[in-house]
Design a protein around this motif. Structure first.
Motif, mmCIF file in Angstrom:
data_model
loop_
_atom_site.group_PDB
_atom_site.id
_atom_site.type_symbol
_atom_site.label_atom_id
_atom_site.label_comp_id
_atom_site.label_asym_id
_atom_site.label_seq_id
_atom_site.Cartn_x
_atom_site.Cartn_y
_atom_site.Cartn_z
ATOM 1 N N LEU A 169 60.469 -19.119 20.316
ATOM 2 C CA LEU A 169 59.712 -18.802 21.310
ATOM 3 C C LEU A 169 60.472 -19.649 22.079
ATOM 4 N N GLN A 170 61.002 -20.740 21.888
ATOM 5 C CA GLN A 170 60.970 -21.961 22.414
ATOM 6 C C GLN A 170 63.555 -21.197 23.022
ATOM 7 N N ASP A 171 63.651 -20.363 22.156
ATOM 8 C CA ASP A 171 64.809 -19.842 22.525
ATOM 9 C C ASP A 171 64.859 -18.650 23.102
ATOM 10 N N ILE A 172 63.561 -17.686 22.963
ATOM 11 C CA ILE A 172 63.329 -16.399 23.652
ATOM 12 C C ILE A 172 63.125 -16.824 24.896
ATOM 13 N N ALA A 173 62.313 -17.988 25.667
ATOM 14 C CA ALA A 173 61.726 -18.554 26.965
ATOM 15 C C ALA A 173 63.371 -19.082 27.627
ATOM 16 N N GLN A 174 64.536 -19.249 27.217
ATOM 17 C CA GLN A 174 65.894 -19.708 27.776
ATOM 18 C C GLN A 174 66.640 -19.115 28.232
ATOM 19 N N ASN A 175 66.930 -17.650 27.008
ATOM 20 C CA ASN A 175 67.537 -16.383 27.715
ATOM 21 C C ASN A 175 67.062 -14.898 27.404
ATOM 22 N N TYR A 176 65.862 -14.747 28.084
ATOM 23 C CA TYR A 176 64.658 -13.820 28.278
ATOM 24 C C TYR A 176 64.832 -14.110 29.871
ATOM 25 N N GLU A 177 65.080 -12.122 29.944
ATOM 26 C CA GLU A 177 65.291 -12.141 31.280
ATOM 27 C C GLU A 177 64.187 -11.258 31.871
ATOM 28 N N PRO A 178 63.435 -12.224 33.034
ATOM 29 C CA PRO A 178 62.176 -11.198 33.580
ATOM 30 C C PRO A 178 62.689 -10.262 34.280
ATOM 31 N N ARG A 179 61.776 -9.774 33.840
ATOM 32 C CA ARG A 179 60.964 -8.511 34.218
ATOM 33 C C ARG A 179 60.436 -8.015 35.957
ATOM 34 N N GLU A 180 60.760 -6.453 36.724
ATOM 35 C CA GLU A 180 59.870 -5.886 37.499
ATOM 36 C C GLU A 180 58.054 -5.572 36.894
ATOM 37 N N CYS A 181 57.655 -6.602 37.253
ATOM 38 C CA CYS A 181 55.978 -5.995 36.832
ATOM 39 C C CYS A 181 54.959 -4.978 37.622
ATOM 40 N N HIS A 182 54.767 -3.790 37.786
ATOM 41 C CA HIS A 182 53.776 -3.717 39.457
ATOM 42 C C HIS A 182 52.680 -3.687 38.452
ATOM 43 N N LEU A 183 51.950 -4.195 39.798
ATOM 44 C CA LEU A 183 50.600 -5.353 38.599
ATOM 45 C C LEU A 183 49.518 -4.730 40.333
ATOM 46 N N VAL A 184 48.273 -4.159 40.235
ATOM 47 C CA VAL A 184 46.800 -4.648 41.237
ATOM 48 C C VAL A 184 45.625 -4.552 40.735
ATOM 49 N N ILE A 185 45.286 -6.080 40.821
ATOM 50 C CA ILE A 185 44.537 -6.933 40.313
ATOM 51 C C ILE A 185 43.681 -7.193 41.174
ATOM 52 N N ASP A 186 42.234 -6.068 40.849
ATOM 53 C CA ASP A 186 41.078 -5.845 41.788
ATOM 54 C C ASP A 186 41.145 -5.146 43.007
ATOM 55 N N GLY A 187 41.817 -3.910 43.269
ATOM 56 C CA GLY A 187 42.404 -3.533 44.016
ATOM 57 C C GLY A 187 43.957 -4.492 45.203
ATOM 58 N N GLU A 188 44.038 -5.853 44.348
ATOM 59 C CA GLU A 188 45.565 -6.113 45.575
ATOM 60 C C GLU A 188 46.556 -6.070 44.122
ATOM 61 N N ASP A 189 47.537 -6.039 45.136
ATOM 62 C CA ASP A 189 48.721 -5.470 44.739
ATOM 63 C C ASP A 189 49.188 -7.092 44.744
ATOM 64 N N HIS A 190 49.450 -7.347 42.958
ATOM 65 C CA HIS A 190 50.612 -9.084 42.578
ATOM 66 C C HIS A 190 51.860 -8.547 41.835
#
Length: 298
Positions: A169-190
């Motif tokens: 996981l340490q290696d993954i965390a250093q090299n993983y490219e963050p991704r777009e996430c569409h997220l609606v939580i209890d009706g609010e866009d996050h």
């Protein structure tokens, strides 16, 4: 609270946790005990004489038993679950503060202290899924895939296995490219760009990652943990401390909610300890069903 049904994963734990030794421990603790193995047919049937179920195994075995109970609504409403945690991470038992020697845990069952336990329901995949632990995108399902690909899932010593997972996981965390996430939580866009988006019902996941240290599995709410691209360094530091046996709590973004709509720029997601594949950017709905199970705690 007299008649126990022991449901056992004989491949979990060590040679001390045999059918015979477990039955003996439970009966010496003052209970009658019937036995079923998850490796044999017929274990999913629960009779009227069962006062409580004892799950001897890890988180995967707990999930199997809980799912079988949830599919039998009458049994789920009537029969609480007790745990003898013999798995690797034991995240469910840790979140319920169930730990110590098996004999001491067994004695605590006489108190009949119950912890209400919520369950998430996932819709939008090919099949509906129950969520006991967590649902998530990002580095964690990637870690699960890497553990399997590299044969690390086969490690028997739990401390070595957890350490191996943290190092990957340490290696993954250093090299993983963050991704777009569409997220609606209890009706609010996050929505945002994240390294990890976890919808958690318990305090920890995977190799004992305490991402939601104040999480309560009976409060009717999920803890949505979001680790953004700006928190990449902080997350790497958290893993480094874990590798060095230092448990340091980091205040990652946490939002409490009961209803979530989420889609991710990717296909792989995990439901508890299982990886499932969705269509890219497929939107799924997750909702909390409050107090669907009861666990016996000390």
């Amino acid at each position: 609270m007299k008649n126990a049904l022991l449901i056992h994963n004989p491949t979990a734990g060590n040679e001390e946790h045999t059918k015979r030794s477990l039955i003996q421990l439970i009966e010496e603790g003052g209970f009658t005990c019937k036995y079923k193995s998850v490796k044999e047919d017929g274990w999913k049937q629960f009779d009227d004489k069962t006062d409580f179920i004892v799950v001897a195994g890890g988180d995967g075995t707990v999930r199997k038993v809980a799912t079988a109970l949830l599919e039998d609504k009458e049994a789920a409403a009537r029969i609480p679950i007790a745990l003898l945690p013999f798995g690797t991470a034991n995240n469910i038992s840790q979140s319920l503060n169930i730990n110590g020697e098996p004999g001491d845990i067994i004695q605590s069952w006489h108190h009949n202290n119950r912890q209400p336990f919520d369950v998430g329901v996932l819709k939008g995949a090919d099949d509906a899924h129950y969520i006991l632990e967590s649902f998530g995108y990002g580095v964690f399902p990637y870690l699960m895939g890497e553990m399997k690909k590299n044969g690390k899932d086969e490690i028997e010593d739990k401390e070595i296995k957890i350490k191996a997972a943290l190092q990957i996981l340490q290696d993954i965390a250093q090299n993983y490219e963050p991704r777009e996430c569409h997220l609606v939580i209890d009706g609010e866009d996050h929505s945002g760009v994240f390294l990890l988006a976890e919808i958690m019902n318990i305090r920890s996941i995977g190799p004992n990652l305490f991402l939601s240290p104040d999480g309560d599995p009976g409060d009717g709410l999920f803890d949505i943990i979001l680790i953004s691209k700006d928190d990449k360094k902080k997350f790497a530091e958290y893993i480094e401390n874990k590798i060095n046996d230092h448990e340091i709590t980091y205040p990652f973004t946490c939002i409490k909610a009961s209803s979530i709509q989420i889609s991710w720029d990717g296909k792989h997601v995990h439901v508890d300890d299982q990886i499932i594949k969705l269509k890219k950017n497929a939107e799924v709905d997750i909702n909390v069903k409050q107090h669907k199970l009861d666990f016996l705690i000390g």
